[in-house]
Design a protein around this motif. Structure first.
Motif, PDB file in Angstrom:
ATOM      1  N   UNK A  45       1.018 -10.646 -14.953  1.00  0.00           N
ATOM      2  CA  UNK A  45       1.482 -10.434 -14.238  1.00  0.00           C
ATOM      3  C   UNK A  45       1.178  -9.153 -13.361  1.00  0.00           C
ATOM      4  N   UNK A  46       1.328  -9.454 -11.764  1.00  0.00           N
ATOM      5  CA  UNK A  46       0.361  -8.277 -11.084  1.00  0.00           C
ATOM      6  C   UNK A  46       1.205  -8.006  -9.818  1.00  0.00           C
ATOM      7  N   UNK A  47       1.200  -6.038  -9.827  1.00  0.00           N
ATOM      8  CA  UNK A  47       2.159  -5.901  -8.258  1.00  0.00           C
ATOM      9  C   UNK A  47       1.492  -6.103  -6.795  1.00  0.00           C
ATOM     10  N   UNK A  48       1.770  -6.022  -5.672  1.00  0.00           N
ATOM     11  CA  UNK A  48       1.603  -4.666  -5.031  1.00  0.00           C
ATOM     12  C   UNK A  48       1.697  -4.045  -4.051  1.00  0.00           C
ATOM     13  N   UNK A  49       1.640  -3.283  -3.694  1.00  0.00           N
ATOM     14  CA  UNK A  49       1.789  -2.327  -2.764  1.00  0.00           C
ATOM     15  C   UNK A  49       0.829  -1.555  -1.897  1.00  0.00           C
ATOM     16  N   UNK A  50       1.442  -1.717  -0.319  1.00  0.00           N
ATOM     17  CA  UNK A  50       0.775  -1.854   0.713  1.00  0.00           C
ATOM     18  C   UNK A  50       2.094  -0.440   1.470  1.00  0.00           C
ATOM     19  N   UNK A  51       0.845   0.278   2.101  1.00  0.00           N
ATOM     20  CA  UNK A  51       1.397   0.936   3.268  1.00  0.00           C
ATOM     21  C   UNK A  51      -0.093   1.034   4.255  1.00  0.00           C
ATOM     22  N   UNK A  52       0.973   1.586   5.709  1.00  0.00           N
ATOM     23  CA  UNK A  52       0.337   1.532   6.967  1.00  0.00           C
ATOM     24  C   UNK A  52      -1.426   2.577   6.858  1.00  0.00           C
ATOM     25  N   UNK A  53      -1.099   3.887   6.480  1.00  0.00           N
ATOM     26  CA  UNK A  53      -1.820   4.724   6.676  1.00  0.00           C
ATOM     27  C   UNK A  53      -1.641   5.988   5.191  1.00  0.00           C
ATOM     28  N   UNK A  54      -3.551   6.690   5.464  1.00  0.00           N
ATOM     29  CA  UNK A  54      -3.704   7.569   4.277  1.00  0.00           C
ATOM     30  C   UNK A  54      -2.566   8.256   4.157  1.00  0.00           C
ATOM     31  N   UNK A  55      -1.152   8.915   5.297  1.00  0.00           N
ATOM     32  CA  UNK A  55      -0.444  10.209   5.152  1.00  0.00           C
ATOM     33  C   UNK A  55       0.759   9.123   4.766  1.00  0.00           C
ATOM     34  N   UNK A  56       0.905   7.535   4.309  1.00  0.00           N
ATOM     35  CA  UNK A  56       2.228   7.711   3.573  1.00  0.00           C
ATOM     36  C   UNK A  56       1.764   7.221   2.208  1.00  0.00           C
ATOM     37  N   UNK A  57       3.095   7.444   1.389  1.00  0.00           N
ATOM     38  CA  UNK A  57       2.775   7.806   0.478  1.00  0.00           C
ATOM     39  C   UNK A  57       2.815   5.652  -0.278  1.00  0.00           C
ATOM     40  N   UNK A  58       2.974   6.005  -1.807  1.00  0.00           N
ATOM     41  CA  UNK A  58       3.308   4.841  -1.992  1.00  0.00           C
ATOM     42  C   UNK A  58       3.830   4.631  -3.225  1.00  0.00           C
ATOM     43  N   UNK A  59       4.319   6.135  -3.245  1.00  0.00           N
ATOM     44  CA  UNK A  59       5.176   5.943  -5.242  1.00  0.00           C
ATOM     45  C   UNK A  59       6.906   5.113  -5.082  1.00  0.00           C
ATOM     46  N   UNK A  60       7.705   5.186  -4.160  1.00  0.00           N
ATOM     47  CA  UNK A  60       8.240   4.159  -4.113  1.00  0.00           C
ATOM     48  C   UNK A  60       8.457   2.982  -4.232  1.00  0.00           C
ATOM     49  N   UNK A  61       7.225   1.862  -3.843  1.00  0.00           N
ATOM     50  CA  UNK A  61       6.979   0.870  -3.700  1.00  0.00           C
ATOM     51  C   UNK A  61       6.649   0.771  -5.590  1.00  0.00           C
TER      52      UNK A  61
END
Length: 211
Positions: free
Chosen positions: A4-20
Motif C-alpha cells: 500500500x503506497x501513497x503518492x504526493x506532489x507539489x509543483x515547486x520546491x517552495x511548496x509544502x507536502x505536509x497537508x497531502x
C-alpha cells in the motif's frame, strides 16, 4: 505480500507536502509515501517513475493512494493512460477526494473497475474539450492577426509562421542546367540540398519572377 503506497506532489520546491502527507497517512504508512516536487505537466518525475520500475515498482494486488487526480498529473490525456496502465497490471488507484474509489470491494472488484472506467471516460471527455478549446483559441488568435505583405503579424510585430525558403546561392546556375535538361531534377535537388516540394516551390517562385 501486496503493498500500500501513497503518492504526493507539489509543483515547486517552495511548496509544502505536509497537508497531502497528513491526509494519506490515514491510509498509508508514512514511510511508504513517495513524494515529488515537480511540475505535473508530464510524468517524467523521479518519485513517480519509482512506482513503475525498480525496487518500489507497483505490481498486481498493490494499492496506490493519492489525495486527488491532479496530484498524479495535470495532463488529462496522459493521466488517462496512466490510470489505464495501473488498471491493466492489477494495481488499484484510490483517490481521497473521490470517495467511491475508497470502498472495500473485496470479492466485488467489478465495482472498482466500473468506477475506474467512469473516471477514465470523464478524463477522456475533459481532454477532448481542452483540445477543442485550445484549437479554437489558436484559430481565433490567428484570425485576429494583422496581415502585412501576405504575412500574419503577431502582437510583438514579428511575422508568424515558418520563414519563406530563400534561393540557394547557386540557384540560377543549377536551375539553368536542369531547365536545359543537362541534369535531372533529382540531381539538382541533391546539389542544392533541397527537398522535392521546396525545389518545385522555388522553381514556381523563380519563374513567376521571370515573367
Amino acid at each position: 505480500m501486496s503493498k500500500i503506497v501513497g503518492y504526493a506532489r507539489v509543483s515547486t520546491k517552495e511548496q509544502s507536502l505536509a497537508r497531502q502527507i497528513q491526509a494519506l497517512s490515514e491510509y498509508v504508512s508514512e514511510d511508504m509515501i513517495i513524494v515529488d516536487k515537480a511540475s505535473g505537466k508530464d510524468f517524467n518525475r523521479d518519485g513517480y517513475k519509482s512506482l513503475k520500475c525498480g525496487i518500489g515498482k507497483l505490481i498486481k494486488g498493490d494499492t496506490l493512494y493519492v489525495t486527488s487526480l491532479d496530484r498524479l498529473g495535470r495532463n488529462k490525456e496522459q493521466l488517462k493512460e496512466e490510470l489505464r496502465y495501473f488498471q491493466s497490471i492489477g494495481v488499484k488507484v484510490k483517490i481521497l477526494d473521490i470517495p467511491s474509489t475508497l470502498n472495500n470491494v473485496e470479492g466485488n472488484e467489478w465495482i472498482f473497475d466500473m468506477v475506474n472506467n467512469i473516471i477514465i471516460e470523464v478524463l477522456t471527455s475533459i481532454a477532448e474539450d481542452e483540445r477543442k478549446r485550445i484549437k479554437k483559441r489558436q484559430a481565433e488568435g490567428i484570425a485576429s492577426m494583422k496581415i502585412i505583405d501576405g504575412k500574419r503579424i503577431g502582437k510583438k510585430g514579428n511575422a508568424i509562421g515558418r520563414p519563406p525558403k530563400t534561393f540557394p546561392e547557386n540557384w540560377v546556375e543549377i536551375y539553368n542546367q536542369w531547365k536545359n535538361k543537362k541534369i535531372t531534377a533529382t540531381y539538382a535537388m541533391e546539389i542544392l540540398n533541397l527537398k522535392r516540394n521546396t525545389f518545385y516551390n522555388l522553381v514556381k517562385k523563380y519563374e513567376n519572377k521571370l515573367q
